[in-house]
Structure formats: C-alpha cells, structure tokens
Design a protein around this motif. Structure first.
Motif, PDB file in Angstrom:
ATOM      1  N   MET A   1      25.133  62.815  18.915  1.00 19.65           N
ATOM      2  CA  MET A   1      25.341  62.624  20.344  1.00 19.65           C
ATOM      3  C   MET A   1      26.728  62.029  20.598  1.00 19.65           C
ATOM      4  O   MET A   1      27.158  61.125  19.904  1.00 19.65           O
ATOM      5  N   ILE A   2      27.399  62.594  21.591  1.00 16.68           N
ATOM      6  CA  ILE A   2      28.687  62.037  21.996  1.00 16.68           C
ATOM      7  C   ILE A   2      28.475  61.375  23.358  1.00 16.68           C
ATOM      8  O   ILE A   2      27.764  61.924  24.209  1.00 16.68           O
ATOM      9  N   GLU A   3      29.041  60.197  23.534  1.00 16.80           N
ATOM     10  CA  GLU A   3      28.874  59.521  24.823  1.00 16.80           C
ATOM     11  C   GLU A   3      30.218  59.008  25.334  1.00 16.80           C
ATOM     12  O   GLU A   3      30.956  58.357  24.590  1.00 16.80           O
ATOM     13  N   PHE A   4      30.515  59.329  26.575  1.00 15.85           N
ATOM     14  CA  PHE A   4      31.675  58.744  27.256  1.00 15.85           C
ATOM     15  C   PHE A   4      31.147  57.594  28.118  1.00 15.85           C
ATOM     16  O   PHE A   4      30.252  57.802  28.939  1.00 15.85           O
ATOM     17  N   ARG A   5      31.713  56.389  27.914  1.00 19.65           N
ATOM     18  CA  ARG A   5      31.288  55.226  28.714  1.00 19.65           C
ATOM     19  C   ARG A   5      32.465  54.691  29.511  1.00 19.65           C
ATOM     20  O   ARG A   5      33.409  54.152  28.930  1.00 19.65           O
ATOM     21  N   SER A   6      32.405  54.873  30.809  1.00 23.81           N
ATOM     22  CA  SER A   6      33.449  54.353  31.723  1.00 23.81           C
ATOM     23  C   SER A   6      34.854  54.638  31.213  1.00 23.81           C
ATOM     24  O   SER A   6      35.700  53.749  31.169  1.00 23.81           O
ATOM     25  N   VAL A   7      35.098  55.880  30.812  1.00 20.45           N
ATOM     26  CA  VAL A   7      36.375  56.224  30.195  1.00 20.45           C
ATOM     27  C   VAL A   7      37.409  56.579  31.266  1.00 20.45           C
ATOM     28  O   VAL A   7      37.156  57.384  32.155  1.00 20.45           O
ATOM     29  N   SER A   8      38.582  55.947  31.157  1.00 22.02           N
ATOM     30  CA  SER A   8      39.714  56.300  32.020  1.00 22.02           C
ATOM     31  C   SER A   8      40.929  56.555  31.152  1.00 22.02           C
ATOM     32  O   SER A   8      41.047  55.996  30.056  1.00 22.02           O
ATOM     33  N   LYS A   9      41.815  57.434  31.644  1.00 21.48           N
ATOM     34  CA  LYS A   9      43.083  57.663  30.954  1.00 21.48           C
ATOM     35  C   LYS A   9      44.196  57.793  31.967  1.00 21.48           C
ATOM     36  O   LYS A   9      44.173  58.691  32.826  1.00 21.48           O
ATOM     37  N   THR A  10      45.133  56.861  31.893  1.00 20.90           N
ATOM     38  CA  THR A  10      46.353  56.964  32.679  1.00 20.90           C
ATOM     39  C   THR A  10      47.502  57.125  31.696  1.00 20.90           C
ATOM     40  O   THR A  10      47.658  56.302  30.783  1.00 20.90           O
ATOM     41  N   PHE A  11      48.267  58.208  31.836  1.00 19.40           N
ATOM     42  CA  PHE A  11      49.378  58.438  30.912  1.00 19.40           C
ATOM     43  C   PHE A  11      50.555  57.525  31.261  1.00 19.40           C
ATOM     44  O   PHE A  11      50.594  56.930  32.351  1.00 19.40           O
ATOM     45  N   ALA A  12      51.510  57.442  30.324  1.00 18.66           N
ATOM     46  CA  ALA A  12      52.632  56.502  30.469  1.00 18.66           C
ATOM     47  C   ALA A  12      53.401  56.708  31.773  1.00 18.66           C
ATOM     48  O   ALA A  12      53.926  55.758  32.349  1.00 18.66           O
ATOM     49  N   ASP A  13      53.439  57.955  32.258  1.00 18.30           N
ATOM     50  CA  ASP A  13      54.187  58.217  33.496  1.00 18.30           C
ATOM     51  C   ASP A  13      53.369  57.883  34.750  1.00 18.30           C
ATOM     52  O   ASP A  13      53.797  58.145  35.867  1.00 18.30           O
ATOM     53  N   GLY A  14      52.176  57.332  34.552  1.00 15.14           N
ATOM     54  CA  GLY A  14      51.360  56.911  35.700  1.00 15.14           C
ATOM     55  C   GLY A  14      50.321  57.936  36.134  1.00 15.14           C
ATOM     56  O   GLY A  14      49.519  57.656  37.037  1.00 15.14           O
ATOM     57  N   THR A  15      50.286  59.125  35.497  1.00 16.99           N
ATOM     58  CA  THR A  15      49.294  60.138  35.876  1.00 16.99           C
ATOM     59  C   THR A  15      47.888  59.676  35.484  1.00 16.99           C
ATOM     60  O   THR A  15      47.624  59.418  34.306  1.00 16.99           O
ATOM     61  N   ALA A  16      47.016  59.571  36.485  1.00 14.52           N
ATOM     62  CA  ALA A  16      45.620  59.185  36.211  1.00 14.52           C
ATOM     63  C   ALA A  16      44.826  60.462  35.943  1.00 14.52           C
ATOM     64  O   ALA A  16      44.318  61.105  36.857  1.00 14.52           O
ATOM     65  N   ALA A  17      44.767  60.862  34.663  1.00 11.26           N
ATOM     66  CA  ALA A  17      44.139  62.141  34.304  1.00 11.26           C
ATOM     67  C   ALA A  17      42.620  62.053  34.384  1.00 11.26           C
ATOM     68  O   ALA A  17      41.959  63.023  34.756  1.00 11.26           O
ATOM     69  N   VAL A  18      42.055  60.903  34.023  1.00 10.23           N
ATOM     70  CA  VAL A  18      40.594  60.722  34.010  1.00 10.23           C
ATOM     71  C   VAL A  18      40.281  59.330  34.549  1.00 10.23           C
ATOM     72  O   VAL A  18      40.909  58.349  34.141  1.00 10.23           O
ATOM     73  N   ARG A  19      39.309  59.272  35.482  1.00  8.63           N
ATOM     74  CA  ARG A  19      38.947  57.977  36.064  1.00  8.63           C
ATOM     75  C   ARG A  19      37.445  57.725  35.920  1.00  8.63           C
ATOM     76  O   ARG A  19      36.638  58.520  36.409  1.00  8.63           O
ATOM     77  N   ASP A  20      37.075  56.698  35.200  1.00  9.26           N
ATOM     78  CA  ASP A  20      35.703  56.206  35.067  1.00  9.26           C
ATOM     79  C   ASP A  20      34.712  57.353  34.790  1.00  9.26           C
ATOM     80  O   ASP A  20      33.795  57.602  35.569  1.00  9.26           O
ATOM     81  N   PHE A  21      34.907  57.988  33.655  1.00 13.96           N
ATOM     82  CA  PHE A  21      34.092  59.146  33.284  1.00 13.96           C
ATOM     83  C   PHE A  21      32.909  58.694  32.422  1.00 13.96           C
ATOM     84  O   PHE A  21      33.087  57.988  31.427  1.00 13.96           O
TER      85      PHE A  21
END
Ligand SMILES: Nc1ncnc2c1ncn2[C@@H]1O[C@H](COP(=O)(O)OP(=O)(O)OP(=O)(O)O)[C@@H](O)[C@H]1O
Length: 271
Positions: A1-21
């Motif tokens: 099983m794979i689980e994403f828990r409250s995952v966010s990713k903001t890249f160095a240039d400020g792009t918020a690619a993923v928010r609270d997944f």
C-alpha cells in the motif's frame, strides 16, 4: 500500500505543484492519476521514488516513510517507466532492459537471461534484443521501457504517460497488453495520463486532479461515471458529451445501445 499524507510540494521558484494531497493506493491494484497538463501528476508520481522530495507531509510504502529509505536503494526496488521509453541510445535493447539488474549487482549472465525473459513477458521477439533502440518502432520501444520497469520484479511500478507518444492503434495494443500483464502479475501500479479513456480502461482507482494536485474526485470508473462529484468532473470525463450519454432503443427486436447523437454503440447481450 502506498499512502500520501498531507503531502505538499512547492518548487524552489515558488510553484505550488501539489497542496495537501491525501490518498491511499491499495496494493496489487492500478491507480491512475489523470488531469490536464501541469496539474501535478508527475510531481506526485516522482515523490513515491524520491526523485522529488515533498516540501511537507509524508509518502509511505507499507507504513514506512520513504524519507527514511536510502534513495538509490528505494529507486532500485521500484519499477519506473517513462514517457518516450527513456532508453539509452547507444546500448542494445537487451542491455537497456538489464540496467536495473546490473545496477543492483546482478551478474552479466544472469541479468541477460532475466532481461530476455522480461522482453518475452511484454510480448517482444527475442531477436530484437540485439538491436539498438532506434532500430525499433515507437511501440516496440515502449514495450522495452515496460520490460525494463518489470525486470527486477518490483512490487511497485510507476508509469508516467508511458503510451503518450505512440499512435492510437499501437496505444490500444499496449493498453490491452498492460491489462493482461497486470492480471498475471498483480503489481501495485501508479499510472499517469491526461487521457480519461485510458484512465477508465486501466484504473481500478481513478484520481481526477485539478491544478495544484487537488483531487476533484477519486473512485472506480463506475463510481465516477455514475456519480460525478461536480460539473468539473462531469465535463472532464465527457458526461456532457453525446458519446457517454448512452440509452437503449428497440430496433428489429433487439435492444440497441445508442449514444446521445442516436448513433448505435452496441447491442445488449441477453446473457
Ligand atoms: N523542477 C520544477 N521546478 C519548478 N516548477 C516545476 C518543476 N517541476 C514541475 N514544476 C511545475 O509544477 C507544476 C506541476 O507539474 P507536473 O509536471 O507535476 O504536472 P503534470 O500534471 O505531470 O503535467 P504534464 O501532464 O504536462 O506532464 C507545473 O506548474 C510545473 O510547471
């Protein structure tokens, strides 16, 4: 099983690619991430094998946070199939498929034998093993990519738009082949596409994404079609278009399934 828990990713240039997944991907099933370009599909996929590190939150495999695993060792334990196959042009097909095994220290002879078996698993003629990637068709190259993803017999297979660059007929072939393989192998597959038909064909679980990795809806294809969460989903899956609005008409004593434009799509099977 794979689980994403409250995952966010903001890249160095400020792009918020993923928010609270947040999502659970059950073992031995195929989960498809589907959405328009730039909605964060690839970023999500690459967080599973740590090619991208989350800015916050956790990705767990069988309850173990991948952040605690050695990245190289983690990547060797997970199959990865890229768009355009990502083959090394100056290495023969057999050597391309054998790469993950050689990196794990498997002997040349054993790696070659297992690579040949993997080519057979994906339906490629062994004579192609001696060729270079440029001497194969696009569809054959994609199969080589899938063989390389499977060669080390990983439990998890990540597939990033693997069939995006081939023509529709070859694509259809590759999709059927993947379904057959998955019935035999039962891997935990995470598949990325922007094509909703591909998502519905391959996915046990389909996750429709909006920008920023926001889940518009997650469910089985039947659940999504039967009960779309909102107008965005309804439109994304084409429920507002004639080809999905099927109904039954009596014609020549048979029950014919007809689309919203009145075009016959098939007949009801009395069995
Ligand atoms: N290394 C990076 N640095 C900065 N921004 C990035 C980086 N990688 C991706 N992004 C941005 O993050 C967002 C999500 O990108 P991602 O590649 O995950 O989307 P995607 O849904 O896979 O798109 P596509 O279908 O076009 O591949 C986009 O806005 C993209 O431009």
């Amino acid at each position: 099983m794979i689980e994403f828990r409250s995952v966010s990713k903001t890249f160095a240039d400020g792009t918020a690619a993923v928010r609270d997944f947040n999502l659970v991907l059950p073992s031995h099933t195929t989960t498809v991430f589907v959405g328009s370009s730039g909605c964060g599909k690839t970023t999500l996929l690459r967080m599973v094998n740590r090619l991208v590190e989350p800015s916050s939150g956790q990705v767990l495999i069988d309850d173990v946070d991948v952040a605690t695993r050695h990245p190289v060792e983690l990547r060797r334990s997970i199959g990865y199939v890229m768009q355009h196959a990502g083959l090394l042009p100056h290495r023969r097909v057999l050597d391309n498929v054998a790469v993950p095994l050689r990196l794990s220290g498997v002997s040349r002879a054993e790696a070659a034998a297992r690579a040949l078996a993997a080519l057979e698993t994906v339906g490629l003629d062994p004579v192609l093993a001696r060729r270079y990637p440029r001497q194969l068709s696009g569809g054959q190259q994609q199969r080589v990519g899938v063989a390389r993803g499977l060669v080390a017999d990983p439990n998890i297979l990540l597939m990033d738009e693997p069939f995006g660059a081939v023509d529709p007929i070859v694509r259809d072939d590759l999709q059927r082949e993947l379904l057959r393989l998955q019935r035999e192998l039962g891997k935990t597959i995470v598949f990325v596409t922007h094509d909703v038909d591909e998502a519905f064909l391959l996915g046990d679980q389909v996750v429709i994404l909006r920008k920023g990795g926001q889940i518009a809806q997650a469910g089985t294809p039947a659940e999504i079609l039967a009960d779309p969460a909102d107008d965005f989903v309804r439109s994304f899956v084409g429920l507002d278009r004639a080809r999905r609005t099927l109904h039954i008409e009596e014609r020549a004593g048979r029950q014919v399934v007809v689309d919203g434009d009145g075009r016959p799509a098939g007949v009801l099977d009395p069995a």
